[in-house]
Design a protein around this motif. Structure first.
Motif, PDB file in Angstrom:
ATOM      1  N   PHE A   1      35.503  48.576  37.910  1.00 39.79           N
ATOM      2  CA  PHE A   1      35.113  47.462  36.909  1.00 39.79           C
ATOM      3  C   PHE A   1      36.298  47.266  35.861  1.00 39.79           C
ATOM      4  CE2 PHE A   1      30.555  48.374  38.067  1.00 39.79           C
ATOM      5  CZ  PHE A   1      30.315  47.102  38.641  1.00 39.79           C
TER       6      PHE A   1
ATOM      7  N   ASN B   1      41.014  41.832  33.922  1.00 42.44           N
ATOM      8  CA  ASN B   1      41.160  40.401  34.235  1.00 42.44           C
ATOM      9  C   ASN B   1      40.484  39.255  33.325  1.00 42.44           C
ATOM     10  OD1 ASN B   1      42.933  40.785  36.293  1.00 42.44           O
ATOM     11  ND2 ASN B   1      41.215  41.185  37.633  1.00 42.44           N
ATOM     12  N   TRP B   2      39.299  39.908  32.716  1.00 41.26           N
ATOM     13  CA  TRP B   2      38.532  39.017  31.924  1.00 41.26           C
ATOM     14  C   TRP B   2      39.220  38.844  30.556  1.00 41.26           C
ATOM     15  CZ3 TRP B   2      35.670  40.824  27.506  1.00 41.26           C
ATOM     16  CH2 TRP B   2      34.897  39.972  26.981  1.00 41.26           C
TER      17      TRP B   2
ATOM     18  N   VAL C   1      28.871  41.267  35.232  1.00 44.07           N
ATOM     19  CA  VAL C   1      29.467  41.708  36.400  1.00 44.07           C
ATOM     20  C   VAL C   1      28.447  42.818  37.065  1.00 44.07           C
ATOM     21  CG1 VAL C   1      31.444  42.218  37.975  1.00 44.07           C
ATOM     22  CG2 VAL C   1      31.784  41.110  35.744  1.00 44.07           C
TER      23      VAL C   1
ATOM     24  N   ALA D   1      28.216  45.012  40.987  1.00 40.66           N
ATOM     25  CA  ALA D   1      28.654  45.166  42.225  1.00 40.66           C
ATOM     26  C   ALA D   1      28.094  46.676  43.048  1.00 40.66           C
ATOM     27  CB  ALA D   1      30.197  45.477  42.351  1.00 40.66           C
TER      28      ALA D   1
ATOM     29  N   GLU E   1      39.320  47.307  36.341  1.00 42.99           N
ATOM     30  CA  GLU E   1      40.186  45.890  36.674  1.00 42.99           C
ATOM     31  C   GLU E   1      39.446  44.527  36.569  1.00 42.99           C
ATOM     32  OE1 GLU E   1      41.079  46.330  41.147  1.00 42.99           O
ATOM     33  OE2 GLU E   1      43.033  45.246  40.598  1.00 42.99           O
ATOM     34  N   LYS E   2      38.294  44.481  36.756  1.00 43.65           N
ATOM     35  CA  LYS E   2      37.674  43.320  36.298  1.00 43.65           C
ATOM     36  C   LYS E   2      37.614  43.047  34.637  1.00 43.65           C
ATOM     37  CE  LYS E   2      34.287  43.449  40.117  1.00 43.65           C
ATOM     38  NZ  LYS E   2      35.208  42.960  41.341  1.00 43.65           N
TER      39      LYS E   2
ATOM     40  N   THR F   1      29.499  37.693  29.590  1.00 44.65           N
ATOM     41  CA  THR F   1      29.996  37.653  30.987  1.00 44.65           C
ATOM     42  C   THR F   1      29.463  39.068  31.488  1.00 44.65           C
ATOM     43  OG1 THR F   1      32.169  36.883  30.530  1.00 44.65           O
ATOM     44  CG2 THR F   1      32.000  37.899  32.651  1.00 44.65           C
TER      45      THR F   1
ATOM     46  N   ALA G   1      29.373  45.478  32.398  1.00 45.09           N
ATOM     47  CA  ALA G   1      29.324  45.487  34.257  1.00 45.09           C
ATOM     48  C   ALA G   1      28.556  46.674  34.486  1.00 45.09           C
ATOM     49  CB  ALA G   1      30.840  45.767  34.602  1.00 45.09           C
TER      50      ALA G   1
END
Lengths: 221, 273
Positions: free
Chosen positions: B257, B263-264, B243, B245, B259-260, B241, B215
């Motif tokens: 990130f 979740n991942w 990510v 932002a 939190e992401k 993966t 990320a």
């Protein structure tokens, strides 16, 4: 030696200090392999602080950590404030917490700590000495031996006779006094009558005017 | 309900030649009785499964508590009753070299000594899919190094705002003051340093690599590096993966990130809140 300072959820957030064996702590470790060191579960000493103290006392003022290193022990030091490690009549139930929730928590967290009776010792200083006797006598199935160093062994008797501040001791003991689980004399006699007297180590300094007389009397039981 | 115990563990390390500290979030699942809002009784809910473990590394100039003090980690962690988070202190990110030098060896500490002790003392699963590692900034780079160098041990690896291409990062001249770092030329294709080289090497040998997460904020000074690495990873690693932002090279982005990342990760028994 590995040390842990922990904030854990209890009645609100509480603090605890733990000493935990680690291979290489003491020179004597070198005589055995790492695998042999971790092969057997480690005994646990529950260390109770005195009045006005907290979970750092035993580690700051004594050689507890060094002794634990040499003997491969877990030390569990709990903070309970000035509650004598009892189920307060008007307040938190620390005895139930220690022998239920905290007991379960420790053995859930540390699979290497032995939960066998013969590997668990409950030890305290001053108010904690009372706490060790009170909890050790209530739960002989959990603790193999009890240690009381300059313990306030007659707290309940002294409270009944007006020896403690009624507001403070009243909130701890309330009407659960002589002849109850809070009464270390009654509980010790009961255990002896039932032939289940635990191993108790009592110690007190001869110049300790506040604690010496009652310890001598208590020893006489 | 799950709450976390926060531990500050101090332990001895042979790799680091001294004592070091580790922060741990340990999930405590419990039932409680209340009277007018006050807790009157608590009981521990015994767990059936062993815990998953996430080694979470901080960045340059941080310490074991950085994640807890700078992000909502402790709040997020309440959702995962089966996750233990282990956050070691890492000093001198530049010193984790492999060799005979008398410097603290953070690579060996993270790859061997620390997990070894944690696995012995805590009730955690040693399955590959339950052993996770991630980090922010330089910690993300180190996570990738440890995970790619020990693919059999780690199921997943994540990096947030990290200089995953250390060669390019060095070439950008960000660590010129370091006594420990090699020059970017020396690092190129070095299996101890270069993530690209480690991935290529693993592919060549047919090693099954961990699942990867990356990320980066679009305003991050390391955004370019991350774009390059994303291209590289997406060609080489099927499970990658990525990510991105709006965000910069700071803890605000790291928090977002994180939190992401959580979740991942394949975390068990998520409690909906």
């Amino acid at each position: 030696m590995a040390r842990i300072e922990m904030n854990y959820p209890a009645y609100g957030i509480s603090t605890m200090n733990i000493v935990m064996p680690q291979y290489g702590d003491a020179g004597s470790n070198r005589k055995m392999t790492k695998e042999a060191f971790y092969q057997e579960k480690f005994p646990v000493i529950w260390l109770f602080h005195g009045g006005g103290g907290d979970c750092t006392d035993w580690l700051r003022y004594t050689e507890a950590e060094r002794i634990a290193e040499e003997n491969h022990l877990f030390l569990i030091c709990i903070s309970v404030g000035n509650t004598a490690f009892a189920d307060m009549q008007r307040g938190n139930h620390y005895a139930s917490l220690i022998n239920g929730y905290i007991w379960d928590l420790i053995f859930d967290m540390f699979p290497m700590a032995s939960d066998k009776r013969e590997d668990n010792y409950i030890v305290g200083f001053s108010m904690g000495g009372y706490g060790a006797l009170r909890n050790g006598l209530e739960h002989p199935e959990k603790y193999g031996a009890i240690g009381s160093f300059a313990g306030s062994v007659s707290m309940v008797q002294q409270y009944v006779n007006g020896g403690w501040c009624p507001a403070y001791a009243g909130s701890v003991f309330g009407d659960k006094t002589i002849g109850s689980v809070n009464d270390t004399w009654y509980m010790a006699k009961k255990a002896m009558d039932e032939g289940k007297a635990p191993f108790i180590y009592l110690s007190c300094g001869t110049k300790d005017d506040a604690h010496y007389p009652c310890n001598i009397e208590y020893r006489a039981i | 309900m799950t709450q976390n115990a926060v531990m500050r563990l101090t332990l001895k390390s042979e790799c680091l030649r001294g004592e070091t500290d580790v922060a741990i979030l340990y999930p405590v699942k419990r039932e409680e009785k209340r009277n007018f809002g006050s807790i009157t009784e608590v009981k521990l809910q015994k767990r059936k499964e062993k815990l998953q473990v996430l080694y979470l590394l901080h960045g340059n100039e941080g310490d074991s508590l950085s994640w807890i003090t700078n992000t909502r980690l402790a709040l997020f962690a309440k959702k995962y009753p089966n996750l233990m988070v282990v956050m070691p202190t890492i000093k001198e990110f530049q010193s984790f070299r492999v060799g005979e030098e008398e410097v603290p060896d953070y690579y060996q500490y993270l790859a061997g000594e620390l997990p070894d002790y944690i696995e012995r003392m805590f009730p955690i699963s040693q399955k590959r899919e339950d052993t996770l590692i991630a980090g922010v900034f330089m910690g993300g780079y180190l996570s990738y190094r440890v995970a790619m160098g020990n693919s059999e041990k780690y199921g997943c690896v994540g990096a947030v705002s990290s200089p995953l291409d250390i060669v390019r990062d060095m070439a950008a001249g960000r660590y010129t003051g370091s006594k420990f770092m090699y020059s970017s030329d020396e690092l190129n294709h070095d299996l101890f340093w270069d993530i690209r080289a480690m991935v290529e090497n693993n592919l060549e040998k047919g090693v099954v690599m961990p699942k990867t997460f990356q990320a980066c904020g679009t305003e991050d000074i390391m955004y370019d590096i991350n774009c390059h690495m994303k291209e590289f990873f997406s060609k080489r690693l099927p499970d990658h993966t990525y990510v991105e932002a709006f965000g910069s090279h700071n803890w605000y982005s790291a928090d977002m990130f994180l939190e992401k990342l959580l979740n991942w990760l394949p975390l068990q028994d998520k409690e909906e809140k």
